[in-house]
Motif scaffolding. Structure first.
Motif, PDB file in Angstrom:
ATOM      1  N   GLY A  57       0.651  -1.196   0.133  1.00 36.49           N
ATOM      2  CA  GLY A  57       0.072   0.077   0.098  1.00 36.49           C
ATOM      3  C   GLY A  57       0.819   1.116  -0.241  1.00 36.49           C
ATOM      4  O   GLY A  57       0.216   2.120  -0.231  1.00 36.49           O
ATOM      5  N   CYS A  58       2.102   1.103   0.346  1.00 39.43           N
ATOM      6  CA  CYS A  58       3.074   2.231   0.330  1.00 39.43           C
ATOM      7  C   CYS A  58       3.460   2.809  -1.109  1.00 39.43           C
ATOM      8  O   CYS A  58       3.442   1.872  -2.030  1.00 39.43           O
ATOM      9  N   VAL A  59       3.480   4.022  -1.428  1.00 35.56           N
ATOM     10  CA  VAL A  59       3.641   4.509  -2.695  1.00 35.56           C
ATOM     11  C   VAL A  59       4.862   3.959  -3.317  1.00 35.56           C
ATOM     12  O   VAL A  59       5.160   3.576  -4.483  1.00 35.56           O
ATOM     13  N   ASN A  60       5.926   3.958  -2.313  1.00 35.27           N
ATOM     14  CA  ASN A  60       7.082   3.556  -2.768  1.00 35.27           C
ATOM     15  C   ASN A  60       7.291   2.076  -3.330  1.00 35.27           C
ATOM     16  O   ASN A  60       7.893   1.768  -4.245  1.00 35.27           O
TER      17      ASN A  60
ATOM     18  N   CYS B 257       9.075  -3.125   5.880  1.00 33.00           N
ATOM     19  CA  CYS B 257       9.178  -2.093   6.826  1.00 33.00           C
ATOM     20  C   CYS B 257       8.143  -1.373   6.824  1.00 33.00           C
ATOM     21  O   CYS B 257       7.541  -0.776   5.669  1.00 33.00           O
ATOM     22  N   LYS B 258       7.635  -0.640   7.633  1.00 30.75           N
ATOM     23  CA  LYS B 258       6.379   0.348   7.747  1.00 30.75           C
ATOM     24  C   LYS B 258       6.652   1.434   7.379  1.00 30.75           C
ATOM     25  O   LYS B 258       6.060   2.579   6.938  1.00 30.75           O
TER      26      LYS B 258
ATOM     27  N   LEU C 269       8.092   0.433  -6.899  1.00 29.86           N
ATOM     28  CA  LEU C 269       9.180  -0.818  -7.032  1.00 29.86           C
ATOM     29  C   LEU C 269       8.354  -1.900  -7.804  1.00 29.86           C
ATOM     30  O   LEU C 269       8.963  -2.527  -8.717  1.00 29.86           O
ATOM     31  N   ARG C 270       7.231  -2.152  -7.603  1.00 26.72           N
ATOM     32  CA  ARG C 270       6.324  -3.392  -8.217  1.00 26.72           C
ATOM     33  C   ARG C 270       6.229  -2.924  -9.854  1.00 26.72           C
ATOM     34  O   ARG C 270       6.618  -3.744 -10.335  1.00 26.72           O
ATOM     35  N   GLU C 271       5.900  -1.829 -10.089  1.00 31.28           N
ATOM     36  CA  GLU C 271       5.936  -1.314 -11.374  1.00 31.28           C
ATOM     37  C   GLU C 271       7.261  -1.399 -11.976  1.00 31.28           C
ATOM     38  O   GLU C 271       7.306  -2.002 -13.314  1.00 31.28           O
ATOM     39  N   PHE C 272       8.580  -0.887 -11.660  1.00 27.83           N
ATOM     40  CA  PHE C 272       9.735  -1.152 -12.008  1.00 27.83           C
ATOM     41  C   PHE C 272       9.880  -2.640 -12.487  1.00 27.83           C
ATOM     42  O   PHE C 272      10.407  -2.907 -13.558  1.00 27.83           O
ATOM     43  N   LEU C 273       9.779  -3.269 -11.267  1.00 25.26           N
ATOM     44  CA  LEU C 273      10.118  -4.898 -11.567  1.00 25.26           C
ATOM     45  C   LEU C 273       9.218  -5.616 -12.467  1.00 25.26           C
ATOM     46  O   LEU C 273       9.747  -6.508 -13.408  1.00 25.26           O
ATOM     47  N   GLU C 274       7.931  -5.041 -12.583  1.00 30.08           N
ATOM     48  CA  GLU C 274       7.232  -5.944 -13.617  1.00 30.08           C
ATOM     49  C   GLU C 274       7.647  -5.381 -15.208  1.00 30.08           C
ATOM     50  O   GLU C 274       7.795  -6.137 -16.062  1.00 30.08           O
TER      51      GLU C 274
ATOM     52  N   ILE D  81      19.332  -4.839   0.380  1.00 21.51           N
ATOM     53  CA  ILE D  81      19.315  -3.460  -0.453  1.00 21.51           C
ATOM     54  C   ILE D  81      17.744  -3.009  -0.504  1.00 21.51           C
ATOM     55  O   ILE D  81      16.977  -3.839  -0.455  1.00 21.51           O
ATOM     56  N   SER D  82      17.599  -1.760  -1.261  1.00 22.58           N
ATOM     57  CA  SER D  82      16.295  -1.334  -1.338  1.00 22.58           C
ATOM     58  C   SER D  82      16.362  -0.406  -2.727  1.00 22.58           C
ATOM     59  O   SER D  82      17.467   0.122  -2.937  1.00 22.58           O
ATOM     60  N   LEU D  83      15.133  -0.327  -3.119  1.00 22.06           N
ATOM     61  CA  LEU D  83      15.215   0.619  -4.257  1.00 22.06           C
ATOM     62  C   LEU D  83      13.916   1.440  -3.907  1.00 22.06           C
ATOM     63  O   LEU D  83      13.061   1.217  -3.702  1.00 22.06           O
ATOM     64  N   VAL D  84      14.610   2.800  -3.861  1.00 19.00           N
ATOM     65  CA  VAL D  84      13.585   4.027  -3.474  1.00 19.00           C
ATOM     66  C   VAL D  84      13.628   5.167  -4.443  1.00 19.00           C
ATOM     67  O   VAL D  84      14.572   5.111  -5.396  1.00 19.00           O
ATOM     68  N   SER D  85      12.742   6.131  -4.508  1.00 23.46           N
ATOM     69  CA  SER D  85      12.800   7.265  -5.371  1.00 23.46           C
ATOM     70  C   SER D  85      13.803   8.100  -5.283  1.00 23.46           C
ATOM     71  O   SER D  85      14.510   7.956  -4.149  1.00 23.46           O
TER      72      SER D  85
END
Length: 74
Positions: free
Chosen positions: A11-14, A35-36, A18-23, A51-55
């Motif tokens: 539900g988080c925008v980030n 994480c919340k 990420l889901r859109e990028f991966l798809e 690791i993480s991917l963020v804007s």
């Protein structure tokens, strides 16, 4: 793809970005933690748990002072 990923909660925008990028690039990740908030993601990454991917905006604003290595993905 073999790296453990630290993700924002559903539900988080980030996480949605990420889901859109991966798809788009047919890429999957190995989810390690969810994480919340951004501070928790930064803390987990800073402690070498994954690791993480963020804007870019979030990286520039939230993570600038943390002990993290940021790089851009086009």
């Amino acid at each position: 793809q073999d790296q453990p990923f630290i993700l924002h909660e559903e539900g988080c925008v980030n996480r949605e970005k990420l889901r859109e990028f991966l798809e788009k690039y047919d890429f999957t990740v190995k989810e390690k933690w969810v994480c919340k908030n951004s501070e928790s993601v930064a803390g987990a990454v800073s402690a070498n748990h994954g690791i993480s991917l963020v804007s870019k905006m979030l990286a520039d604003c939230e993570y600038k002072n943390d002990n993290l290595h940021c790089f851009e993905v086009e």
